[in-house]
Design a protein around this motif. Structure first.
Motif, PDB file in Angstrom:
ATOM      1  N   ASP A 115       0.519  -8.996   1.902  1.00  0.00           N
ATOM      2  CA  ASP A 115       1.521  -8.750   2.934  1.00  0.00           C
ATOM      3  C   ASP A 115       2.790  -8.211   2.288  1.00  0.00           C
ATOM      4  O   ASP A 115       3.180  -8.652   1.197  1.00  0.00           O
ATOM      5  CB  ASP A 115       1.837 -10.030   3.704  1.00  0.00           C
ATOM      6  CG  ASP A 115       0.739 -10.412   4.664  1.00  0.00           C
ATOM      7  OD1 ASP A 115       0.737  -9.907   5.788  1.00  0.00           O
ATOM      8  OD2 ASP A 115      -0.137 -11.216   4.273  1.00  0.00           O
ATOM      9  N   THR A 146       6.584  -6.437   9.044  1.00  0.00           N
ATOM     10  CA  THR A 146       5.663  -6.784   7.957  1.00  0.00           C
ATOM     11  C   THR A 146       4.323  -6.101   8.209  1.00  0.00           C
ATOM     12  O   THR A 146       3.830  -6.076   9.338  1.00  0.00           O
ATOM     13  CB  THR A 146       5.461  -8.306   7.878  1.00  0.00           C
ATOM     14  OG1 THR A 146       6.718  -8.931   7.606  1.00  0.00           O
ATOM     15  CG2 THR A 146       4.473  -8.674   6.788  1.00  0.00           C
ATOM     16  N   ARG A 178       3.729 -10.737  -0.771  1.00  0.00           N
ATOM     17  CA  ARG A 178       2.899 -11.933  -0.752  1.00  0.00           C
ATOM     18  C   ARG A 178       1.448 -11.538  -1.040  1.00  0.00           C
ATOM     19  O   ARG A 178       0.936 -10.599  -0.434  1.00  0.00           O
ATOM     20  CB  ARG A 178       3.014 -12.660   0.589  1.00  0.00           C
ATOM     21  CG  ARG A 178       4.370 -13.300   0.810  1.00  0.00           C
ATOM     22  CD  ARG A 178       4.525 -13.873   2.201  1.00  0.00           C
ATOM     23  NE  ARG A 178       4.461 -12.845   3.229  1.00  0.00           N
ATOM     24  CZ  ARG A 178       5.476 -12.035   3.520  1.00  0.00           C
ATOM     25  NH1 ARG A 178       6.600 -12.109   2.838  1.00  0.00           N
ATOM     26  NH2 ARG A 178       5.359 -11.131   4.476  1.00  0.00           N
ATOM     27  N   PHE A 185      -2.010 -17.889  -5.385  1.00  0.00           N
ATOM     28  CA  PHE A 185      -1.027 -17.454  -4.399  1.00  0.00           C
ATOM     29  C   PHE A 185       0.224 -16.955  -5.130  1.00  0.00           C
ATOM     30  O   PHE A 185       0.691 -17.596  -6.065  1.00  0.00           O
ATOM     31  CB  PHE A 185      -0.627 -18.602  -3.464  1.00  0.00           C
ATOM     32  CG  PHE A 185      -1.754 -19.156  -2.652  1.00  0.00           C
ATOM     33  CD1 PHE A 185      -2.075 -18.620  -1.421  1.00  0.00           C
ATOM     34  CD2 PHE A 185      -2.491 -20.229  -3.122  1.00  0.00           C
ATOM     35  CE1 PHE A 185      -3.118 -19.137  -0.679  1.00  0.00           C
ATOM     36  CE2 PHE A 185      -3.529 -20.753  -2.391  1.00  0.00           C
ATOM     37  CZ  PHE A 185      -3.849 -20.205  -1.152  1.00  0.00           C
ATOM     38  N   TYR A 186       0.752 -15.831  -4.667  1.00  0.00           N
ATOM     39  CA  TYR A 186       1.990 -15.288  -5.222  1.00  0.00           C
ATOM     40  C   TYR A 186       2.885 -14.872  -4.064  1.00  0.00           C
ATOM     41  O   TYR A 186       2.453 -14.155  -3.160  1.00  0.00           O
ATOM     42  CB  TYR A 186       1.694 -14.086  -6.118  1.00  0.00           C
ATOM     43  CG  TYR A 186       2.934 -13.430  -6.703  1.00  0.00           C
ATOM     44  CD1 TYR A 186       3.477 -13.882  -7.903  1.00  0.00           C
ATOM     45  CD2 TYR A 186       3.549 -12.361  -6.053  1.00  0.00           C
ATOM     46  CE1 TYR A 186       4.603 -13.282  -8.442  1.00  0.00           C
ATOM     47  CE2 TYR A 186       4.676 -11.758  -6.589  1.00  0.00           C
ATOM     48  CZ  TYR A 186       5.200 -12.224  -7.779  1.00  0.00           C
ATOM     49  OH  TYR A 186       6.316 -11.639  -8.305  1.00  0.00           O
ATOM     50  N   ASN A 187       4.136 -15.336  -4.069  1.00  0.00           N
ATOM     51  CA  ASN A 187       5.066 -15.047  -2.978  1.00  0.00           C
ATOM     52  C   ASN A 187       6.445 -14.797  -3.579  1.00  0.00           C
ATOM     53  O   ASN A 187       7.106 -15.724  -4.034  1.00  0.00           O
ATOM     54  CB  ASN A 187       5.102 -16.239  -2.008  1.00  0.00           C
ATOM     55  CG  ASN A 187       5.860 -15.912  -0.736  1.00  0.00           C
ATOM     56  OD1 ASN A 187       6.725 -15.045  -0.706  1.00  0.00           O
ATOM     57  ND2 ASN A 187       5.542 -16.640   0.329  1.00  0.00           N
ATOM     58  N   LYS A 188       6.866 -13.553  -3.633  1.00  0.00           N
ATOM     59  CA  LYS A 188       8.146 -13.202  -4.236  1.00  0.00           C
ATOM     60  C   LYS A 188       8.817 -12.119  -3.412  1.00  0.00           C
ATOM     61  O   LYS A 188       8.258 -11.042  -3.192  1.00  0.00           O
ATOM     62  CB  LYS A 188       7.926 -12.716  -5.669  1.00  0.00           C
ATOM     63  CG  LYS A 188       9.204 -12.341  -6.419  1.00  0.00           C
ATOM     64  CD  LYS A 188      10.040 -13.573  -6.732  1.00  0.00           C
ATOM     65  CE  LYS A 188      11.223 -13.189  -7.619  1.00  0.00           C
ATOM     66  NZ  LYS A 188      12.081 -14.374  -7.917  1.00  0.00           N
ATOM     67  N   ARG A 230       7.510 -19.779  -0.648  1.00  0.00           N
ATOM     68  CA  ARG A 230       8.454 -18.706  -0.882  1.00  0.00           C
ATOM     69  C   ARG A 230       8.934 -18.689  -2.334  1.00  0.00           C
ATOM     70  O   ARG A 230       9.219 -19.725  -2.912  1.00  0.00           O
ATOM     71  CB  ARG A 230       9.631 -18.905   0.071  1.00  0.00           C
ATOM     72  CG  ARG A 230      10.673 -17.820   0.040  1.00  0.00           C
ATOM     73  CD  ARG A 230      11.686 -18.165   1.104  1.00  0.00           C
ATOM     74  NE  ARG A 230      12.796 -17.244   1.110  1.00  0.00           N
ATOM     75  CZ  ARG A 230      13.793 -17.317   1.971  1.00  0.00           C
ATOM     76  NH1 ARG A 230      13.801 -18.263   2.883  1.00  0.00           N
ATOM     77  NH2 ARG A 230      14.772 -16.451   1.930  1.00  0.00           N
ATOM     78  N   ASP A 231       9.027 -17.472  -2.896  1.00  0.00           N
ATOM     79  CA  ASP A 231       9.489 -17.263  -4.273  1.00  0.00           C
ATOM     80  C   ASP A 231       8.804 -18.212  -5.251  1.00  0.00           C
ATOM     81  O   ASP A 231       9.456 -18.975  -5.974  1.00  0.00           O
ATOM     82  CB  ASP A 231      11.006 -17.430  -4.352  1.00  0.00           C
ATOM     83  CG  ASP A 231      11.728 -16.187  -3.863  1.00  0.00           C
ATOM     84  OD1 ASP A 231      11.094 -15.115  -3.828  1.00  0.00           O
ATOM     85  OD2 ASP A 231      12.907 -16.285  -3.526  1.00  0.00           O
ATOM     86  N   TRP A 277       4.647 -18.929  -7.377  1.00  0.00           N
ATOM     87  CA  TRP A 277       3.242 -18.643  -7.550  1.00  0.00           C
ATOM     88  C   TRP A 277       2.542 -19.942  -7.921  1.00  0.00           C
ATOM     89  O   TRP A 277       3.142 -20.844  -8.502  1.00  0.00           O
ATOM     90  CB  TRP A 277       3.001 -17.574  -8.610  1.00  0.00           C
ATOM     91  CG  TRP A 277       3.304 -17.991 -10.024  1.00  0.00           C
ATOM     92  CD1 TRP A 277       4.483 -17.889 -10.682  1.00  0.00           C
ATOM     93  CD2 TRP A 277       2.384 -18.606 -10.943  1.00  0.00           C
ATOM     94  NE1 TRP A 277       4.386 -18.395 -11.950  1.00  0.00           N
ATOM     95  CE2 TRP A 277       3.097 -18.840 -12.142  1.00  0.00           C
ATOM     96  CE3 TRP A 277       1.045 -18.981 -10.873  1.00  0.00           C
ATOM     97  CZ2 TRP A 277       2.515 -19.419 -13.260  1.00  0.00           C
ATOM     98  CZ3 TRP A 277       0.459 -19.564 -11.985  1.00  0.00           C
ATOM     99  CH2 TRP A 277       1.180 -19.775 -13.163  1.00  0.00           C
ATOM    100  N   LYS A 323      -0.805 -20.544   2.909  1.00  0.00           N
ATOM    101  CA  LYS A 323       0.010 -19.432   2.431  1.00  0.00           C
ATOM    102  C   LYS A 323       0.825 -19.910   1.232  1.00  0.00           C
ATOM    103  O   LYS A 323       1.151 -21.079   1.107  1.00  0.00           O
ATOM    104  CB  LYS A 323       0.965 -18.951   3.526  1.00  0.00           C
ATOM    105  CG  LYS A 323       0.322 -18.713   4.881  1.00  0.00           C
ATOM    106  CD  LYS A 323      -0.638 -17.560   4.857  1.00  0.00           C
ATOM    107  CE  LYS A 323      -1.105 -17.183   6.248  1.00  0.00           C
ATOM    108  NZ  LYS A 323      -1.838 -18.230   6.951  1.00  0.00           N
ATOM    109  N   GLY A 324       1.164 -19.016   0.340  1.00  0.00           N
ATOM    110  CA  GLY A 324       1.996 -19.370  -0.813  1.00  0.00           C
ATOM    111  C   GLY A 324       3.413 -19.697  -0.397  1.00  0.00           C
ATOM    112  O   GLY A 324       3.952 -19.136   0.561  1.00  0.00           O
TER     113      GLY A 324
END
Length: 795
Positions: A304, A312, A257, A250-253, A224-225, A227, A221-222
């Motif tokens: 997500d 979620t 996600r 992966f992008y997580n912001k 947190r905050d 990419w 998983k990416g």
């Protein structure tokens, strides 16, 4: 059990959760300004985290708690930790909490941590793939084969001593087996895999199917905050070459996600097969050399979104297609009783193959209250299609090469389509006395397959209806489970589970007008006991009952030709087998472990290589033909011996006692097996690592088969550049070309067969992995030592 009752059972807890809760709020600051991203944790009287959150940009936080006494902990890198006991009887405001600085503020800090390669949990072993240099540059099948106690051989995945294993991705079962499953796993990059869980005795939460337990692949998983993007290019050289290109993003912001990965592979492998069949009138010596395409393309997409602090929703999609087309050239030397060659039979053919699958998943995860109660719902759809079209001709020659006649010419094709729909609901209810989880699943599987045989010896294809068939198969399953987990104290933990599965199957052959139905209701208990005497000594016991249902291809009664004198056919009357599995493990300092196991399998089924000596034909069938007791002992050592040397070494002594329960004309035979494996990693510098792997499996006998020795030596070296963003790996796999299947022997109907197969196990690989993106962890975004516990409260 009616489906309506099942849905009521699954949804009932949602109407029973109205509990009185009180709001707890406060503000975190230093002496000058509010502190964002401070970590706020709530502990119960046993010191267990039951809730947690982080502060907002203005330093405030709030959460809902039931009445009671708790301890609150607040921490932030660079500041002293804050702890206080609180009593919740009404809405409580803690006011402003001042944290004192312990070090100078840093704009950003990169935290480097390394997980142990192997981690033992109460119900599974976790293998962290990224620590294996050679596996990380390969695919999911390579990663599974590197996991402790797991062996991939002849299109099967086995946990040593257990039998065929099922495979899941992120807890979702893949409804494939054998060669189809292996091809699917080759489409997944090992670089996208976080870890592989080896679950020899799966808990009641998981499906009971598979006597060999479950292999669960956990995808990355990416962070947190952030990419990041990883691109991999590799080249394999066996007799031919294979190019592979992979990319993962992966992008997580904030609440969003997103992940996407693509994988393309093109090239060829050289496969050789040897088969000696000792017929009464003389030996048939078969040698087959084939060039097989390894062209495939696949992709994975996931999304997500946090609807609220507690809920979620998400979606996942996987797609893969594989084209293993193959040119085959089979030469059969036919001997007489004087051991002289009488004639040659040459089979030449082309196999046009295709397989593809699509996987869809929609899920919802919601925290029901502040005590950690959680509900998750998964809706899954899986479709798989395969096509097989083989044209072949068999020509007979004299020993000097003079052409005699065309023995057989035909076109044999088959298609299979599988559709699987399932709905699964899981509830987690941590309570003061113990943790409870329960749920259920309903699934519907439909498989349509056909086989058509055309005689082409006249030059015009003529359909042979006696060797053609359309076969339809349906399987429905309804399941309920309950799991209880109790930690009595710091030393003793107990986990008990019970799963109920109700199954209906229906197989119908249009050609034979034959219908086979089954309907059965079964219970599957599981038990786990874990006792830690002290920091150095621990003992773990597990028991589980399992079922092994036949794969769809095994049930189709009609034949597909391997060559003109060899064919394979399924059996619609196959029944599932059952097993009772016991495991006992002693661990010393979490580095050295001794495992003892015993498994009892009843009504076991498998492939039977038999022969018809009257027409000199090999027949591959499937039968329920044995009961078996399997047992063994294993010793494993996993440790970072020095700062520059890490080892993962195991040795197993395995055995079995088999009895035949059908009219098969053969005698069971068993002997001990020694299996040794070692993986050693040497840090030559901060940027250079060398890995040496070796395995050895002694010759052994088990039931119907005798298997020769196998061994393999692999050498890999990895060099990091550009602050570890660029990694180059060079691998020599199976240096001495000894890891392939050999001496695979059986005696049925008085005819001895000895088989071996080499699928280009020896090869060289050069791979490059380049990572880039915003992957640094800011001060307020760091992870804590209790990260895993906090995950349990936030899902």
């Amino acid at each position: 059990m009616k489906k309506s009752n099942l849905l009521i059972f699954l949804l009932l807890p949602l109407f029973c959760l109205a509990q009185s809760t009180m709001k707890l709020k406060g503000k975190v600051s230093n002496e000058v300004m509010p502190l964002e991203w401070a970590d706020v944790s709530i502990f119960n009287s046993e010191g267990k985290i039951i809730d947690g959150t982080t502060t907002k940009p203005d330093g405030t936080f709030e959460m809902n708690l039931k009445k009671g006494t708790y301890k609150i902990g607040i921490s932030l890198l660079g500041f002293s930790e804050f702890e206080k006991e609180i009593v919740i009887e009404k809405e409580t405001d803690l006011g402003t909490i001042i944290l004192k600085e312990t070090t100078a503020n840093l704009n950003e800090v990169v935290i480097k941590t390394k997980k142990n390669t192997v981690e033992q949990k109460i119900d599974r072993v976790v293998y962290n793939v990224e620590n294996n240099i050679s596996a990380a540059s390969g695919d999911a099948l390579t990663a599974i084969n590197a996991a402790p106690g797991v062996v991939v051989q002849s299109s099967t995945i086995n946990i040593l001593g257990k039998g065929d294993s099922r495979v899941m991705i992120d807890g979702r079962m893949i409804e494939l087996s054998g060669e189809e499953l292996n091809n699917f796993l080759k489409s997944i990059a090992a670089n996208d895999i976080k870890s592989v869980e080896v679950i020899a005795n799966p808990p009641a939460k998981y499906e009971a199917n598979g006597t060999g337990g479950i292999i669960n692949i956990i995808m990355k998983k990416g962070m947190r905050d952030s990419w990041k993007n990883a691109i991999t290019l590799s080249y394999d050289q066996n007799k031919y070459g294979i190019y592979t290109l992979r990319n993962s993003f992966f992008y997580n912001k904030n609440k969003f996600r997103f992940a996407f990965s693509g994988n393309g592979r093109i090239g060829n492998t050289n496969n050789t097969e040897d088969l000696d069949i000792y017929y009464p009138n003389g030996l048939w010596e078969l040698r087959d050399v084939s060039k097989q395409k390894e062209n495939s393309i696949s992709g994975r997409f996931s999304l997500d979104y946090d609807v609220s602090e507690r809920t979620t929703i998400g979606f996942q999609y996987l797609n893969e297609s594989y084209n293993p087309d193959m040119n085959s050239n089979t030469v059969i030397r036919i001997f007489n009783n004087s051991n002289s060659v009488d004639s040659l039979l040459v089979n030449k053919g082309f196999n046009n193959k295709y397989s593809g699958s699509q996987t869809y998943n929609a899920h919802l995860i919601s925290r029901l209250d502040s005590t950690g109660k959680k509900v998750s719902v998964d809706l899954d759809y899986f479709s798989y299609g395969s096509k097989f079209d083989k044209n072949f001709a068999a020509k007979s020659y004299l020993p000097d090469g003079t052409y005699q006649n065309t023995n057989q010419a035909a076109r044999n094709n088959s298609n299979q389509d599988i559709d699987n729909f399932s709905l699964k609901t899981d509830f987690e209810f941590p309570m003061k006395a113990f943790d409870l989880s329960y749920g259920g699943k309903i699934s519907f599987i439909k498989s349509n397959s056909n086989v058509f045989y055309y005689n082409t010896i006249s030059g015009t294809p003529e359909l042979d209806p006696n060797q053609s068939n359309v076969f339809e198969y349906q399987e429905n399953n309804q399941a309920l489970y309950i799991d209880g987990n109790k930690k009595w104290n710091d030393k003793f933990s107990v986990k008990l589970g019970l799963r109920l599965e109700n199954t209906q199957t229906n197989g119908y052959s249009q050609t034979l007008h034959q219908e086979v139905k089954n309907d059965y209701l079964k219970l599957f208990p599981s038990v786990y006991l874990d006792y830690q005497f002290n920091d150095n000594h621990g003992l773990n016991f597990s028991y589980g009952k399992r079922i092994n249902r036949p794969g769809f291809g095994m049930l189709n009664p009609f034949r597909t030709y391997i060559n003109s004198n060899s064919y394979s056919e399924g059996n619609p009357f196959l029944k599932p087998s059952f097993s009772n599995n016991f495991d006992l493990t002693y661990s010393f300092k979490k580095n050295l472990s001794t495992s003892i196991y015993f498994n009892r399998t009843t009504n076991g089924y498998g492939v039977v290589f038999t022969s018809n000596p009257e027409i000199n034909t090999q027949i591959v069938t499937r039968e329920n033909y044995f009961d078996e007791n399997s047992f063994g002992i294993g010793e494993s050592y996993n440790a970072e011996v020095t700062s520059w040397f890490e080892t993962q070494t195991s040795i197993y002594l395995l055995g079995a006692k088999t009895s035949f329960i059908s009219g098969i004309n053969a005698v069971p035979s068993n002997s001990e097996q020694v299996y040794f494996t070692t993986e050693n990693t040497f840090s030559l510098s901060e940027t250079t690592k060398l890995q040496l792997e070796y395995f050895y499996s002694s010759p052994f006998k088990k039931g119907l088969y005798e298997i020769g020795y196998m061994s393999g030596l692999n050498l890999a070296i990895r060099q990091n550049f550009l602050k570890n963003d660029l990694k180059l790996t060079f691998l020599i796999n199976d240096i001495f070309n000894t890891s392939y299947l050999k001496g695979y022997k059986s005696i049925v109907n008085g005819v001895t067969q000895v088989y071996s197969q080499n699928e280009s196990n020896r090869f060289l690989r050069l791979s490059a992995v380049y990572n880039f993106g915003n992957k640094k962890i800011k001060v307020q975004e760091r992870d804590f030592g209790n990260k895993e516990e906090k995950k349990r409260t936030g899902k």
